[in-house]
Design a protein around this motif. Sequence first.
Motif, PDB file in Angstrom:
ATOM      1  N   GLN A 115       0.921  -1.076   0.015  1.00  0.00           N
ATOM      2  CA  GLN A 115       0.097   0.039   0.006  1.00  0.00           C
ATOM      3  C   GLN A 115       0.936   1.140  -0.077  1.00  0.00           C
ATOM      4  O   GLN A 115       2.007   1.299   0.439  1.00  0.00           O
ATOM      5  N   GLY A 116       0.237   2.405  -0.545  1.00  0.00           N
ATOM      6  CA  GLY A 116       1.191   3.508  -0.638  1.00  0.00           C
ATOM      7  C   GLY A 116       2.308   3.306  -1.318  1.00  0.00           C
ATOM      8  O   GLY A 116       2.601   2.768  -2.610  1.00  0.00           O
ATOM      9  N   GLN A 117       3.624   3.949  -0.733  1.00  0.00           N
ATOM     10  CA  GLN A 117       4.710   3.932  -1.420  1.00  0.00           C
ATOM     11  C   GLN A 117       5.403   2.389  -1.119  1.00  0.00           C
ATOM     12  O   GLN A 117       5.848   2.299   0.105  1.00  0.00           O
ATOM     13  N   GLU A 122      -0.455   0.278   7.284  1.00  0.00           N
ATOM     14  CA  GLU A 122      -1.190  -0.376   6.388  1.00  0.00           C
ATOM     15  C   GLU A 122      -2.693  -0.650   6.759  1.00  0.00           C
ATOM     16  O   GLU A 122      -3.037  -0.787   7.988  1.00  0.00           O
ATOM     17  N   ILE A 161      -9.645   1.156  -0.411  1.00  0.00           N
ATOM     18  CA  ILE A 161      -8.534   1.049  -1.851  1.00  0.00           C
ATOM     19  C   ILE A 161      -8.830   2.072  -2.619  1.00  0.00           C
ATOM     20  O   ILE A 161      -8.009   2.966  -3.202  1.00  0.00           O
ATOM     21  N   HIS A 169      -7.670   5.604  -0.576  1.00  0.00           N
ATOM     22  CA  HIS A 169      -6.505   5.720  -0.192  1.00  0.00           C
ATOM     23  C   HIS A 169      -5.393   5.552  -1.496  1.00  0.00           C
ATOM     24  O   HIS A 169      -4.395   6.053  -1.254  1.00  0.00           O
ATOM     25  N   GLU A 170      -5.935   4.818  -2.466  1.00  0.00           N
ATOM     26  CA  GLU A 170      -4.803   4.371  -3.266  1.00  0.00           C
ATOM     27  C   GLU A 170      -5.244   4.660  -4.846  1.00  0.00           C
ATOM     28  O   GLU A 170      -4.515   4.475  -5.842  1.00  0.00           O
ATOM     29  N   ALA A 181      -5.320   0.931  -8.293  1.00  0.00           N
ATOM     30  CA  ALA A 181      -4.826   0.115  -7.389  1.00  0.00           C
ATOM     31  C   ALA A 181      -5.580  -1.475  -7.440  1.00  0.00           C
ATOM     32  O   ALA A 181      -5.148  -2.165  -7.081  1.00  0.00           O
ATOM     33  N   LYS A 215      -3.589  -4.079  -9.714  1.00  0.00           N
ATOM     34  CA  LYS A 215      -2.278  -4.200  -9.194  1.00  0.00           C
ATOM     35  C   LYS A 215      -2.076  -5.773  -9.376  1.00  0.00           C
ATOM     36  O   LYS A 215      -2.937  -6.795  -9.283  1.00  0.00           O
TER      37      LYS A 215
END
Length: 324
Positions: A41-43, A267, A280, A283-284, A288, A291
């Motif tokens: 998640q995220g970076q 997370e 998801i 936030h992403e 996402a 993925k």
Amino acid sequence: MGSKKKISVPAKLINGGVAGLVGVSCVFPIDLAKTRLQNQQGQGVYTGMRDCLVKTLRSEGFFGMYRGAAVNLTLVTPEKAIKLAANDFFRQLLSQDRKELTLVREMLAGCGAGACQVVVTSPMEMLKIQLQDAGRLAVHQQKVLGPDGPTAPFSQPPQDRPYTTGTASAFRRPSATVIARDLLKTQGLVGLYKGLGVTLLRDVPFSIIYFPLFANINKLGQRHSEKAPFFHSFVSGCVAGSVAAVAVTPLDVLKTRIQTLKKGLGEDTYNGIIDCARKIWTHEGPAAFMKGAGCRALVIAPLFGIAQGVYFIGIGEYILGYFH
């Protein structure tokens, strides 16, 4: 695959086992990369499939890329046998007067096959995901907290997941046996089937797309003989598998996130399918949900290509015939 073909369950079991063992052995490292990419998640720790495989090889060694393979290799035989034999069974059940199935009936047969296979698929992937993601979580700890940071990197898990707690659990490689035993002890059989609903949501649409698409592509190679050539069946399985795999990738992302028991520091944790999808998206972002789509296509295409090639060659029938 018409109604004249009598289903032999032992033969399908052998065919499914051979196809599954060969396929999983070839593509499992890519499947591991898919799981890790979908979970970050995220970076994230990895920038893509190649980066994930290279870093895994460096930090965990060659066998690190096969973490969880034992679970897959053990259960893929009944899974593939159920999926392929169930599709055959439902196609014969839905055929009338030995006529060709309509597209709707082909889709219904695929739906039945997908619903049957989750009996094995759901616990298999539940255990496999924990083993595959352990390496990512260890790297995530070092990235977020640093090598000298605190030794409790994970979000506090619920009390009914005892094997996810403890300061040393970040680096202790989990065992499928330990995970299964603790889940059965604390939650019963329900624990092993966590994510069953989203697994059905993924596998039923997959089979609805895959089996009719495969049957119609494979039919193009059946002009002069009852069975299509091996190469044609292989390519048909690859094409149909990759299309179906990419189509249901958003559901696969949801399934992976929901079935993952350990979460890294910061997370998100999820309370069901809707909550997972909402978090998801918020936030992403919508990207996402795709993925691991490339990894998934690279895993499913040869896996189902090999499965259908073996299935149509009839290795199981040949082996049983030899002993009889």
